[in-house]
Design an enzyme around this catalytic site. Sequence first.
Site, PDB file in Angstrom:
ATOM      1  CE1 TYR A 142      40.912  41.846  40.923  1.00 65.42           C
ATOM      2  CE2 TYR A 142      38.988  42.150  42.322  1.00 65.42           C
ATOM      3  CZ  TYR A 142      39.717  42.479  41.188  1.00 65.42           C
ATOM      4  OH  TYR A 142      39.237  43.441  40.330  1.00 65.42           O
ATOM      5  CG  ASP A 237      42.262  33.772  38.510  1.00 67.47           C
ATOM      6  OD1 ASP A 237      41.580  34.678  39.039  1.00 67.47           O
ATOM      7  OD2 ASP A 237      43.096  34.003  37.597  1.00 67.47           O
ATOM      8  CE  LYS A 265      47.261  40.288  37.265  1.00 64.58           C
ATOM      9  NZ  LYS A 265      47.145  41.707  37.642  1.00 64.58           N
TER      10      LYS A 265
HETATM   11  P1  KE4 Z   1      42.222  42.053  35.148  1.00 67.98           P
HETATM   12  O1  KE4 Z   1      40.752  42.171  34.786  1.00 67.98           O
HETATM   13  O2  KE4 Z   1      42.660  43.145  36.107  1.00 67.98           O
HETATM   14  O3  KE4 Z   1      43.131  41.918  33.947  1.00 67.98           O
HETATM   15  O4  KE4 Z   1      42.413  40.662  35.936  1.00 67.98           O
HETATM   16  C1  KE4 Z   1      41.624  40.412  37.068  1.00 67.98           C
HETATM   17  C2  KE4 Z   1      42.354  39.407  37.931  1.00 67.98           C
HETATM   18  C3  KE4 Z   1      41.956  38.082  37.898  1.00 67.98           C
HETATM   19  N1  KE4 Z   1      42.579  37.145  38.638  1.00 67.98           N
HETATM   20  C4  KE4 Z   1      43.623  37.470  39.442  1.00 67.98           C
HETATM   21  C5  KE4 Z   1      44.284  36.401  40.243  1.00 67.98           C
HETATM   22  C6  KE4 Z   1      44.075  38.815  39.509  1.00 67.98           C
HETATM   23  O5  KE4 Z   1      45.115  39.126  40.319  1.00 67.98           O
HETATM   24  C7  KE4 Z   1      43.434  39.801  38.749  1.00 67.98           C
HETATM   25  C8  KE4 Z   1      43.829  41.268  38.798  1.00 67.98           C
HETATM   26  N2  KE4 Z   1      44.880  41.604  39.696  1.00 67.98           N
HETATM   27  C9  KE4 Z   1      44.872  42.952  40.186  1.00 67.98           C
HETATM   28  C10 KE4 Z   1      46.032  43.119  41.163  1.00 67.98           C
HETATM   29  N3  KE4 Z   1      45.821  42.420  42.386  1.00 67.98           N
HETATM   30  C11 KE4 Z   1      44.936  43.958  39.077  1.00 67.98           C
HETATM   31  C12 KE4 Z   1      45.272  45.363  39.490  1.00 67.98           C
HETATM   32  C13 KE4 Z   1      44.057  46.235  39.600  1.00 67.98           C
HETATM   33  O6  KE4 Z   1      42.985  45.735  39.930  1.00 67.98           O
HETATM   34  O7  KE4 Z   1      44.220  47.453  39.325  1.00 67.98           O
END
Ligand code: KE4
Length: 428
Positions: A142, A237, A265
């Site tokens: 993801y 990533d 994060k």
């Molecule tokens: P954000 O747009 O959520 O800040 O980041 C996206 C993203 C990009 N790359 C990786 C490896 C990530 O894990 C994420 C976002 N992680 C999720 C949890 N698996 C965020 C939680 C959510 O979607 O509510």
Amino acid sequence: MERSSELFERAKQVLPGGVNSPVRAYRAVGMPPRFISKADGAYIWDVDGKQYIDYVCSWGPMILGHNHPVIRQAVQEAVMNGLSFGAPTQPEVEIAELMTRMVPNIEMVRMVNSGTEAVMSALRLARGATGREKIIKFEGCYHGHSDCMLVKAGSSAMAGGCPDSAGVPAGTAKDTLMAQYNDLDSVQRLFDENPGQVACVIVEPVAANMGVVGPQPGFLEGLRSICDKEGALLIFDEVITGFRLAKGGAQEYFGVRADIVTFGKIIGGGMPVGAYAGSRELMEHVAPCGPVYQAGTLAGNPVAMAAGLAQLRYLDEHPEVYTTIAAGADKLANGMRQAAQAAGAGVQINQVGSLVAPFFTPDTVASFAGAKRSDLKKYAAYFAKMLERGIYLAPAQFEAMFVSFAHTEEDLEKTIAVVKDVFEELSR
Ligand code: KE4
């Protein structure tokens, strides 16, 4: 009715699913979500006053635990000078200087507001710099919700059963090619089928959105050599792994260099921050230096920079954070394995650094196919029992448990004891 339930009923009237991010709705675990009112250290409290040991840690940012005094003070001082100027500020320079010093192989950074935005911009940079249009990602990984990444995505996209989102045009999805994590042949095959057309390979160096699945020995090194041979860029990533696996993230931890690294994060300390970074030569393709456009009203927001800078400075000055959280995760994972064996529970516990994830399957999980064999109903039952006993976990199988610098030996021992009870109950 509990306040959480009351709030959820109200929330569902004005927010899709009652939430601002799907996984928070607890649909994968079939129960109404807990609304959280406050957090401190390793603990969070719901609006009904119940305390939990927190292993979600806001999905990764809270590596030092919640409400760390150093970060809180930095934010309080920053807000006294105003919230946002839409102009260059000193903290943006300081955090970029610190990041380029802590992380190998990056010379320039561009701040954005989320991991999604960081990945979206990094992909545009890769396409702009190479003149190629196709991208390779891995099924079950993801990378946020930009259109071209919502193809067989992981995390809550998969838990919610919609890894290919509606609204993504076929014209976009066709340029996203799908490989299998830990399977170099699947990557080479895509390059052979699309000669000279692949701009980049984007990978989570540790797949932490299918549960936790680490790279097999040679996998990341193999991606590096395939990209070198094929003239494509390698994007790590590191929204999860960045500043978590080591000061220098996965590049340092595994000793493999990427061309572009995305962050999120941890670099925001709990505030909305993302970033992408690479060599000067590559990053100077980005506007206003070059033709790859990207912009943002709140990019580099001074309050968010203050939080991120405070957290990164603490990590830079306290390398013991990394040994402590890894040791804590070792203790937790080994305790969970022993509990599973004692209960004959048929549960795999995967761990990389401070990332841990259980899979309810008797078979080793080293791929997305393996992760999908986990019994999701068992995970939901495990989640509910753990929550009832005061342990707050991801409300979906395809996520990670995050061990923070605030989790004490006592917290970990209590968690293991609860896991033991729960595994025994589930095995009856
Ligand atoms: P954000 O747009 O959520 O800040 O980041 C996206 C993203 C990009 N790359 C990786 C490896 C990530 O894990 C994420 C976002 N992680 C999720 C949890 N698996 C965020 C939680 C959510 O979607 O509510």
